[in-house]
Design an enzyme around this catalytic site. Structure first.
Site, PDB file in Angstrom:
ATOM      1  N   ILE A 117       1.121  -1.331  -0.058  1.00 16.42           N
ATOM      2  CA  ILE A 117       0.020  -0.082  -0.102  1.00 16.42           C
ATOM      3  C   ILE A 117       0.746   1.213  -0.043  1.00 16.42           C
ATOM      4  CG2 ILE A 117      -2.019   1.165   1.032  1.00 16.42           C
ATOM      5  CD1 ILE A 117      -2.632  -1.968   0.112  1.00 16.42           C
ATOM      6  N   GLU A 118       0.842   2.035  -1.328  1.00 18.15           N
ATOM      7  CA  GLU A 118       1.707   2.995  -1.077  1.00 18.15           C
ATOM      8  C   GLU A 118       1.074   4.259  -2.008  1.00 18.15           C
ATOM      9  OE1 GLU A 118       5.416   2.743  -3.322  1.00 18.15           O
ATOM     10  OE2 GLU A 118       4.824   0.649  -3.594  1.00 18.15           O
ATOM     11  N   GLY A 119       1.641   5.294  -2.251  1.00 23.77           N
ATOM     12  CA  GLY A 119       1.169   6.465  -2.893  1.00 23.77           C
ATOM     13  C   GLY A 119      -0.266   7.013  -2.688  1.00 23.77           C
TER      14      GLY A 119
END
Length: 596
Positions: A237-239
């Site tokens: 999970i990123e950005g």
């Protein structure tokens, strides 16, 4: 002391909300400063909030879609005031989100052709490098087993087909059931190793974002996991997806449903999260990801932190300090996990928490090019992992673990590290962390392509151009280098044809034998050679051979031969569904070459 973040109980749900006191003295945007999700700036009289990590992206720049910019406008700027806290404002609303209405005729991928064996229980401490499963040419990681002796790998990434579909795919390039590395997964498992698969990532859209509800999402996860026999999965999970609260909550609900069902079925599955980090630890949005999962009573087996791309503001003078910054991030995460789990009534020992921590540096040059992770940083990280018994060491990525054709470079590459190094040097350093007692590459014979006979050609009246490091070559192109002739096996630029390599798959070039004399090793080491050699004339007679009929559903790799419409074709690279007889303008437009 002013504390910008704290938790307050939601009277409606009984759950804890992450709160932030709002200050009015917001800084002016600066193109040289790195900002993280939640940071606010003023630009042209307006206030903007970062949705994810960004540096140099101008706030307010016109874009076609909201996901094309890391900034969102949150209001007009106000005059700076004394930094006294105002009334608390929720960062996210944790009130119940209405469940989307399920769509009719829900589709799931066809996994009938997936044959990759079954995963195993992973050790408590592993080195498992990331492999970009959609990189080109595909990285045949299992074929490297004899050289590298790496048993475990993280494959990325499974994402939605597009922003309006919840069908999982490999990076949008391949259907979920048509993994480009399926044969490699089966091979590594037969040797005693295994793979984990990562869902999400920075690029493309995660399926938890597009899935209409938790039940459908759970079913998509379950079908994929069972088809690939996975015992360990990762959610990267990123950005912008760190701040997409409804989808994160939906994902947590789906994971709880999935865990409960698999437990009832006696099917083991580890769930890891991969999150961005600073030397000071997870960002508030990263902490939220874990809290949403714990709110649903999801068992989190590990938290893998991306020890990379920190930014000058939080990690000054990174030269020769990237190992130290990664260790600081891991220690900060340890303390954060203590407090998070304490909030849920759980007390975990340091030993238990360290076993839940993974570290993934970006080897060589990072996306923030002033940050470079050197071999000495890798050794420092390895020592730390050994001292603390971390759950996982990883790296981004195995595809990049080699020197660039030009040596040290001032740019970031997806296929090399941009630093001076030996082939797979970072992997060999980190692999000291693995227990190899149950791993045996000799259980499997050498790849079929190793048994191929180099072409023997008549070069009478044939000339080829000298190899050039700036020229692009594609499969089938031939060049002259040091008076020898080489043929390209796939797309290449800058790779020296005469560079010594240990394995033939380490180079995009194959030598073309021009001497009619058959090498003596063929008599003893290649008993499968179906040729009759007249020792008096040195002439070679090719015996008739039969090959299987081409099938649109079958996956073929370089060197595979098939019959189609009475003709024989050889695959130049990985292919599935490409008609061997299709008419093309240029030879590189087809993965097939007619040979008979």
């Amino acid at each position: 002391m002013f504390r910008p973040f704290y938790y307050e109980k939601n009277k409606k749900t009984g759950k804890k909300n992450l709160m932030r006191h709002m200050r009015q003295n917001i800084p002016t945007w600066n193109s040289s400063i790195a900002y993280w999700g939640g940071d606010r700036v003023i630009y042209n009289g307006k206030t903007y909030e970062a949705k994810w990590w960004t540096q140099g992206d101008i706030p307010g720049k016109p874009v076609q879609h909201e996901w094309d910019t890391p900034w969102k406008a949150v209001g007009q700027s106000t005059a700076p005031t004394e930094p006294e806290p105002e009334e608390p404002t929720p960062i996210v609303d944790l009130a119940d989100v209405p469940e989307p209405v399920p769509k009719e005729n829900i589709l799931y991928p066809d996994y009938s052709g997936v044959d990759v064996g079954q995963g195993i229980q992973w050790p408590k401490a592993v080195f498992a490098p990331y492999v970009d499963a959609t990189g080109w040419p595909p990285l045949t990681f299992a074929n490297l087993a004899n050289e590298l002796m790496i048993p475990y790998f993280n494959l990325g990434f499974i994402v939605a087909e597009n922003d309006s579909s919840y069908l999982p795919t490999w990076g949008t390039y391949y259907a979920a059931g048509d993994g480009p590395l399926n044969e490699q997964i089966k091979l590594i498992r037969e040797m005693g190793g295994d793979v984990s698969v990562s869902f999400g990532g920075l690029s493309n859209v995660p399926i938890h974002v597009t899935a209409p509800n938790a039940n459908i999402l759970k079913e998509q996860y379950k079908a994929f996991i069972k088809a690939y026999g996975l015992t360990r999965v990762d959610f990267d999970i990123e950005g912008q997806w760190l701040s997409d609260t409804p989808s994160l909550k939906r994902n947590s609900e789906a994971l709880k449903l999935l865990q409960d069902e698999l437990i009832d079925e006696g099917y083991p599955l580890e769930i890891w999260f991969t999150l961005p980090v600073l030397p000071s630890g997870l960002t508030p949005l990263g902490i939220d990801v874990l809290r949403y999962a714990l709110d649903e009573d999801v068992t989190i087996n590990g938290v893998n932190i991306m020890t990379m791309d920190y930014g000058e503001a939080v990690a000054p003078n990174p030269e020769n300090n990237m190992g130290d910054y990664g260790i600081a991030a891991a220690e900060s995460l340890l303390n954060q996990l203590k407090f998070i789990y304490a909030d849920y009534g759980m007390t975990l020992s340091d030993e238990e928490l360290y076993s839940m921590i993974g570290m993934t540096p970006m080897i060589g040059m990072n996306d923030i090019t002033t940050e470079v992770f050197y071999q000495e940083d890798a050794r420092e990280t390895l020592d730390y992992a050994n001292n603390k018994n971390l759950g996982m060491l990883s790296m981004w990525s195995l595809n990049r673990d080699k020197e660039c054709p030009g040596g040290e470079t001032n740019y970031v590459s997806i296929t090399c590290s941009s630093v001076l190094q030996k082939p797979y040097e970072f992997s060999k350093i980190f692999n000291e962390y693995n227990d190899l007692r149950n791993f045996d590459p000799d259980l499997i014979g050498p790849p079929e392509e190793m048994n191929e006979i180099p072409d023997i050609v008549d070069l009478t009246d044939v000339t080829y151009a000298e190899w050039s490091p700036t020229q692009i070559y594609v499969a089938g192109d031939r060049v002259i280098y040091n008076d020898n002739i080489y043929e390209a096996k796939w797309w290449t630029q800058g790779d020296n044809p005469g560079q010594p390599v240990k394995n033939e798959w380490d180079t995009p070039w194959s030598p073309v034998i021009t001497d009619i004399e058959i090498p003596s090793i063929m008599d003893e080491e290649l008993p499968f050679l179906e040729e009759l050699i007249d020792t008096e004339t040195d002439e070679v007679e090719i015996l008739p051979q039969t090959y299987p009929e081409w099938s649109a559903k079958q996956i073929y790799v370089a060197g595979d031969r098939v019959e189609y419409e009475g003709k024989i074709f050889e695959a130049k690279w990985w292919t599935q569904g490409d008609d061997p007889s299709a008419v093309v303008k240029y030879p590189w437009e087809s993965p097939w070459e007619r040979i008979g």
